[in-house]
Write an enzyme that holds these catalytic residues in place. Structure first.
Site, PDB file in Angstrom:
ATOM      1  N   SER A 157       0.368  -0.779  -0.251  1.00 31.43           N
ATOM      2  CA  SER A 157      -0.361   0.202   0.303  1.00 31.43           C
ATOM      3  C   SER A 157       0.611   1.158   0.211  1.00 31.43           C
ATOM      4  O   SER A 157       0.638   2.440   0.742  1.00 31.43           O
ATOM      5  CB  SER A 157      -1.142  -0.300   1.139  1.00 31.43           C
ATOM      6  OG  SER A 157      -2.216  -1.191   1.083  1.00 31.43           O
ATOM      7  N   ASP A 268       0.806  -4.955  -9.838  1.00 30.81           N
ATOM      8  CA  ASP A 268       1.752  -3.855 -10.974  1.00 30.81           C
ATOM      9  C   ASP A 268       2.697  -3.901 -11.484  1.00 30.81           C
ATOM     10  O   ASP A 268       3.636  -4.034 -11.787  1.00 30.81           O
ATOM     11  CB  ASP A 268       1.997  -3.291  -9.428  1.00 30.81           C
ATOM     12  CG  ASP A 268       0.981  -3.173  -8.427  1.00 30.81           C
ATOM     13  OD1 ASP A 268      -0.531  -3.163  -9.062  1.00 30.81           O
ATOM     14  OD2 ASP A 268       1.659  -2.788  -7.179  1.00 30.81           O
TER      15      ASP A 268
END
Length: 324
Positions: A157, A268
């Site tokens: 995060s 990602d």
């Protein structure tokens, strides 16, 4: 590969048994985990599943066995929930759980180990250095060039992450990362477009879902923008060239398989502006399921509602010992 359409599972909710949704925990991502787990719990209950909340920070995991839990949906994020520790405990308790097993969870949580394996397997990932001091961080900047990303090796995060452009920033960046992990990763910054791509096991095979292109204000896709603002644009369909999206999906599936992941994950990927080369940054084996989360967004474009996605994931719950 870019055109994906998924059919909801036809499954009797009663066949899934008594289900504990694990969320909360003790990591730095506790707040996000609570948001994820609350959404998952409501979705499963709406689908008719006998599900209840379970916070490992408040109760011993042994209670899962004494209460006769048949399977667990892991909505924990970060350490103690995504790093193989809870997975190992559930293996010992013989309670099937969602997501990757012990080894894949542990490796994927460690960005440095992940990058070593990907590099060995020929997968593209930005160059990096592991550092253990501010001085080493300065040296890494000289080698990797500016800008450079400094972040904890085992957090998610964007916690503890800093983008540095000058040696004078290295001490503070190192301190911010080292506060969360003694192993600090300095990573070459890839200038270009930020994307993410989920992977879901469908009928026994890893299937990449539609790519999401992320456009953050000022390019700053940090913790606050990820979860607590509506300033970020999430483009799905991505608007990328079809061949480009298909290549990202292909690389993400390879990344998933290389680490031995199962169930689901989200990788990602940065697309370098100069030559459109995709670079794998990291893979998340317990992705967020909040209102701002990306796997539900991509799954929706592929034909699965949030509720259907939760049931699909729960139905895939398994143990390491039963998948080999």
């Amino acid at each position: 590969m870019s055109q994906v359409h998924l059919q909801p599972l036809r499954i009797d909710p009663a066949s899934l048994g008594k289900v504990a949704v694990l969320f909360g925990g003790t990591s730095a991502e506790r707040e996000v985990s609570i948001m994820s787990g609350t959404g998952v719990l409501q979705a499963l209950q709406s689908a008719g599943v006998n599900a209840f909340a379970f916070d490992p920070a408040e109760r011993p995991l042994e209670d899962l066995r004494t209460e006769g839990v048949d399977r667990c949906f892991i909505a924990l994020h970060g350490r103690g929930g995504e790093d193989g520790t809870v997975q190992g405990a559930l293996e010992l308790l013989k309670i099937p759980y969602t997501g990757s097993g012990v080894m894949a969870s542990s490796i994927a949580m460690d960005k440095i180990m992940t990058k070593r394996i990907w590099r060995f397997e020929g997968l593209p990932t930005p160059d990096w250095r592991m550092v253990s001091s501010a001085d080493e961080c300065v040296h890494a900047l000289a080698v990797l060039g500016a800008p450079m990303i400094v972040k904890p090796a085992r957090e998610g995060s964007s916690i503890g992450l800093t983008k540095v452009t000058d040696p004078a920033q290295c001490a503070a960046a190192y301190a911010a990362a080292a506060q969360h992990d003694p192993e600090v990763l300095c990573e070459q910054f890839i200038e270009g477009e930020e994307t993410t791509c989920p992977v879901l096991i469908v009928e026994g095979h890893a299937q990449a879902l539609p790519v999401i292109r992320i456009v953050a204000p000022g390019g700053n896709y940090d913790y606050q923008n990820k979860y607590f603002t509506d300033e970020v644009q999430y483009l799905c369909p991505s608007g990328l060239d079809a061949d480009e999206e298909a290549e990202i999906q292909r690389q993400v599936v390879r990344a998933f398989r290389t680490l031995g992941c199962r169930g689901w994950a989200r990788a990602d990927v940065m697309i370098r502006q100069s030559d459109r080369q995709p670079f794998l940054l990291e893979i998340n084996t317990s992705p967020g399921m909040t209102g701002h989360s990306l796997v539900p967004m991509s799954a929706r474009v592929a034909g699965l509602s949030y509720e259907q996605l939760c049931v699909h994931l729960l139905a895939s719950a398994s143990l390491d010992s039963t998948t080999r």
